[in-house]
Write a protein that holds these residues in place. Structure first.
Motif, PDB file in Angstrom:
ATOM      1  N   GLU A  19     -47.793  20.404 -29.376  1.00 14.15           N
ATOM      2  CA  GLU A  19     -46.688  21.086 -28.691  1.00 14.15           C
ATOM      3  C   GLU A  19     -47.118  21.559 -27.305  1.00 14.15           C
ATOM      4  OE1 GLU A  19     -47.615  21.777 -31.792  1.00 14.15           O
ATOM      5  OE2 GLU A  19     -45.873  21.262 -33.020  1.00 14.15           O
ATOM      6  N   ILE A  44     -47.275  10.924 -29.638  1.00 13.59           N
ATOM      7  CA  ILE A  44     -46.468  12.143 -29.669  1.00 13.59           C
ATOM      8  C   ILE A  44     -45.069  11.791 -29.195  1.00 13.59           C
ATOM      9  CG2 ILE A  44     -46.153  14.436 -28.690  1.00 13.59           C
ATOM     10  CD1 ILE A  44     -49.151  14.647 -28.442  1.00 13.59           C
ATOM     11  N   HIS A  45     -44.093  12.060 -30.035  1.00 13.38           N
ATOM     12  CA  HIS A  45     -42.711  11.775 -29.658  1.00 13.38           C
ATOM     13  C   HIS A  45     -42.320  12.603 -28.451  1.00 13.38           C
ATOM     14  CE1 HIS A  45     -41.191   9.099 -32.752  1.00 13.38           C
ATOM     15  NE2 HIS A  45     -42.049   9.677 -33.562  1.00 13.38           N
ATOM     16  N   ARG A  55     -39.103   2.619 -18.244  1.00 13.20           N
ATOM     17  CA  ARG A  55     -39.135   1.572 -19.266  1.00 13.20           C
ATOM     18  C   ARG A  55     -40.124   0.484 -18.866  1.00 13.20           C
ATOM     19  NH1 ARG A  55     -37.425  -0.121 -23.967  1.00 13.20           N
ATOM     20  NH2 ARG A  55     -35.936  -1.685 -23.323  1.00 13.20           N
ATOM     21  N   LEU A  63     -38.749 -12.161 -23.072  1.00 15.87           N
ATOM     22  CA  LEU A  63     -37.567 -13.027 -22.909  1.00 15.87           C
ATOM     23  C   LEU A  63     -37.940 -14.311 -22.176  1.00 15.87           C
ATOM     24  CD1 LEU A  63     -34.452 -13.310 -23.224  1.00 15.87           C
ATOM     25  CD2 LEU A  63     -34.265 -12.341 -20.943  1.00 15.87           C
ATOM     26  N   SER A  96     -31.880 -36.748 -31.931  1.00 18.92           N
ATOM     27  CA  SER A  96     -31.309 -36.029 -33.069  1.00 18.92           C
ATOM     28  C   SER A  96     -31.664 -34.560 -32.953  1.00 18.92           C
ATOM     29  CB  SER A  96     -31.852 -36.605 -34.377  1.00 18.92           C
ATOM     30  OG  SER A  96     -31.255 -37.839 -34.639  1.00 18.92           O
ATOM     31  N   TRP A  97     -30.900 -33.857 -32.138  1.00 24.12           N
ATOM     32  CA  TRP A  97     -31.290 -32.474 -31.828  1.00 24.12           C
ATOM     33  C   TRP A  97     -31.368 -31.548 -33.041  1.00 24.12           C
ATOM     34  CZ3 TRP A  97     -28.006 -28.627 -33.024  1.00 24.12           C
ATOM     35  CH2 TRP A  97     -26.660 -28.971 -33.183  1.00 24.12           C
ATOM     36  N   PRO A  98     -30.525 -31.718 -34.100  1.00 22.82           N
ATOM     37  CA  PRO A  98     -30.684 -30.763 -35.209  1.00 22.82           C
ATOM     38  C   PRO A  98     -32.088 -30.772 -35.805  1.00 22.82           C
ATOM     39  CG  PRO A  98     -28.625 -31.949 -35.432  1.00 22.82           C
ATOM     40  CD  PRO A  98     -29.393 -32.637 -34.353  1.00 22.82           C
ATOM     41  N   ALA A  99     -32.733 -31.969 -35.779  1.00 21.24           N
ATOM     42  CA  ALA A  99     -34.087 -32.043 -36.319  1.00 21.24           C
ATOM     43  C   ALA A  99     -35.091 -31.342 -35.409  1.00 21.24           C
ATOM     44  CB  ALA A  99     -34.489 -33.500 -36.497  1.00 21.24           C
ATOM     45  N   VAL A 101     -34.528 -28.468 -33.926  1.00 23.04           N
ATOM     46  CA  VAL A 101     -34.324 -27.017 -33.897  1.00 23.04           C
ATOM     47  C   VAL A 101     -35.446 -26.215 -34.574  1.00 23.04           C
ATOM     48  CG1 VAL A 101     -32.812 -25.167 -34.723  1.00 23.04           C
ATOM     49  CG2 VAL A 101     -31.850 -27.117 -33.526  1.00 23.04           C
ATOM     50  N   PRO A 102     -35.955 -26.638 -35.762  1.00 22.09           N
ATOM     51  CA  PRO A 102     -37.023 -25.815 -36.352  1.00 22.09           C
ATOM     52  C   PRO A 102     -38.220 -25.645 -35.426  1.00 22.09           C
ATOM     53  CG  PRO A 102     -36.172 -27.328 -37.987  1.00 22.09           C
ATOM     54  CD  PRO A 102     -35.522 -27.707 -36.686  1.00 22.09           C
TER      55      PRO A 102
END
Lengths: 187, 402
Positions: A19, A44-45, A55, A63, A96-99, A101-102
């Protein structure tokens, strides 16, 4: 370490409880010194506000890294499976873009994670081997506020560092123990 | 951490919330308009009325049940942060008895909604004959009733404990009781909601199956529940009832939850799509082919961007999760997106020529929303808007500062 070649780094004040440290920190921030910091055994908050910290730019690094990761993952897969070595898999189109994505997802996470860590180290100027532990007790049960002697005055509107004045100031804030800190070499 | 520095004030019970006569009047009018639209729809266009009823029935069932799910995970984990908003979530369970009625209406409309209920369709169809031991009318009605009644039972017990604690402030025994009930409920909820979504949404195309469908429906349930919890919290805060209890850190936590389950929905939805797309098995791909043809592709893209991309980037900055107005925009948007998702699940099984959103669908939604709002307001007018007896409340209100 020869005592006659000592270079003053700053003045540190030790406090017994969070404190008082928090209240003292608010006064130190108000006093507008060029450089100061707090050392506490646990977070300490409210300390960020008390120190007047802005910030961190770290989220922007995360990002940017995430966007770089997702773009690189898509570019790599597109180039290998459409441009450089197209292979017909189950009659699907080459792009084949969906493949993809992972891998795009994983690289987003990987890049964000790695560059968040590197960015954190950079922003905190870590690892810092140049500074000794001021006192072992600040990792245990005591709290410290240090006001640094600026190596170079960057902001002339700040309050100038005057050793005796700073010592008195920290004592007036309730520091139980005020010491001068001298620069040391590596280790 | 530095908990000692805060001066602990006495919390003043804000009591119950009595909505203005105007708000109640508007909701009552909505319910009447909805009733008229529903009646009109069933007289003029039965083919559109039933799918529309199913969409809205399931949508509001999710909101009511989601309230109990949210409260249950707070009791199970002994969460401190959520103590001031838990009662808001509990208030949505007041709608569940109405969901029993709408489920009965679904039973009445079974023959118009689910073509596996027609014996002449099942006969000779190897797949449907094989599924008949599960997909038959009697079992459908029994299990859907059992799950709904089980949820009502747990809702009665757990919400009862929570309300009883208001009369006996600080008595930790109610937390312990709910901590025993919550995990049992969550197991019942997990199985029950999975089978409910299989029955009421997936079996619209009885040849198709996806073992992930239950978790996909759950993703939507929690997504919409978080959005409406956030909206009602902000509303009650603006009315002054939660002003002393909910600060921007609580809103930040709710915002993080909303953001997380935006990603969760996309993750589950894409995983389901990609596995079926990749394996390319004839009995599985039809479901997505229908949604990717010319008539439906646009709507599918609206769903993907509206339910994931836009809320994702909107909620990404820290400031957005701490601002009432920006969270409100996110919440309203997410509630619309969830409705679009249910329309996307239901309508392609009925209309080959693209989405039908007109007075029938919107009118019924308005009616359901009116009833939902009235039941929730009734709960809030009879009970405290904050779980004033919860021993964790004090800690949450005063120590949730950063």
């Amino acid at each position: 370490m020869s005592s006659n070649a000592q270079i003053l780094e700053g003045v540190v004040g030790f406090f017994d409880d969070p404190e008082t440290t928090l209240e003292a920190m608010k006064k130190v921030t108000e006093a507008n010194y060029e450089s100061y910091d707090s050392y506490t055994p646990y977070p300490i908050h409210g300390m960020d506000d008390a120190m007047g910290l802005k910030r961190s730019p770290l989220p922007w690094i995360t990002l940017a890294a995430g966007i770089a990761g997702v773009s690189l993952a898509f570019a790599l897969q597109y180039w290998t499976s459409v441009v450089d070595w197209p292979v017909n898999v189950g009659g699907k189109p080459f792009n084949s873009w969906p493949a993809f994505v992972p891998v795009m997802f994983e690289l987003t996470i990987l890049f964000s994670g790695i560059f968040t860590l590197l960015g954190l180290l950079g922003l905190c100027r870590l690892p810092n081997t140049g500074r000794k532990v001021i006192d072992p007790s600040i990792t245990r049960d005591r709290f410290a506020i240090m006001i640094d002697l600026p190596k170079k005055v960057r902001n002339s509107s700040c309050k100038p560092f005057e050793e005796s004045e700073v010592t008195q100031f920290l004592q007036s804030l309730g520091a139980k123990d005020v010491r001068k800190v001298y620069e040391e070499g590596w280790f | 951490m530095s908990a000692h520095s805060h001066v602990e004030k006495e919390l003043v019970n804000p009591g119950s919330f009595h909505a203005s006569g105007r708000l109640k009047g508007v909701l009552f009018l909505c319910a009447l308009v909805g009733l008229a639209a529903t009646a009109g729809a069933f007289f003029t266009d039965t083919l559109r009325a039933w799918p529309s009823f199913l969409i809205n029935h399931f949508y509001f069932l999710c909101l009511g049940l989601g309230g109990l799910f949210f409260a249950a995970i707070q009791w199970l984990t002994g969460a401190m942060w959520s103590a001031p908003v838990r009662r808001v979530s509990e208030s949505f369970t007041a709608y569940l008895p109405v969901a029993v009625l709408t489920t009965v209406v679904i039973f009445i409309g079974m023959h118009d909604l689910f073509h596996w209920t027609h014996p002449e369709v099942v006969k000779g169809d190897i797949v449907l004959e094989g599924k008949a031991p599960y997909l038959n009318e009697a079992f459908f009605i029994v299990r859907n009733c059992v799950f709904l009644l089980a949820w009502l039972f747990f809702s009665h017990k757990m919400i009862g404990n929570s309300l009883a604690q208001d009369q006996d402030p600080g008595n930790y025994r109610f937390n312990l009781k709910n901590r025993v009930l919550a995990p049992i409920f969550l197991v019942v909820f997990g199985f029950g909601f999975t089978f409910t979504s299989f029955d009421q949404l997936m079996s619209l195309d009885p040849h198709w199956f996806s073992t992930m469908f239950g978790v996909y429906a759950f993703a939507g349930l929690f997504y919409s529940n978080l959005a409406i919890t956030c909206l009602l919290t902000i509303y009650l805060r603006r009315k002054g009832h939660l002003k002393e209890f909910v600060n921007e850190n609580h809103l930040h936590d709710l915002g993080k939850f909303m953001f997380a389950f935006t990603v969760f929905w996309a993750y589950i939805g894409f995983s389901q799509f990609m596995l079926i797309w990749y394996a390319n098995l004839p009995e599985e791909t039809g479901y997505f082919l229908r949604r990717m043809d010319d008539a439906w592709m646009g709507f599918s893209l609206v769903l993907f961007f509206g339910k994931f991309i836009l809320p994702f980037f909107w909620l990404l900055p820290r400031a957005a999760k701490r601002s009432e107005s920006r969270l409100m925009i996110a919440g309203i948007f997410m509630l619309i997106a969830q409705w679009v998702d249910l329309a996307w699940l239901v309508q392609p099984e009925f209309f080959k020529d693209g989405p039908h959103i007109g007075w029938i669908e919107i009118g019924m939604f308005v009616g359901f929303a009116g009833v939902f709002g009235l039941t929730v307001l009734r709960f809030l007018s009879k009970n405290n808007v904050v779980a004033i007896g919860d021993p964790r409340l004090q800690e949450s209100v005063f120590h949730h500062h950063q």
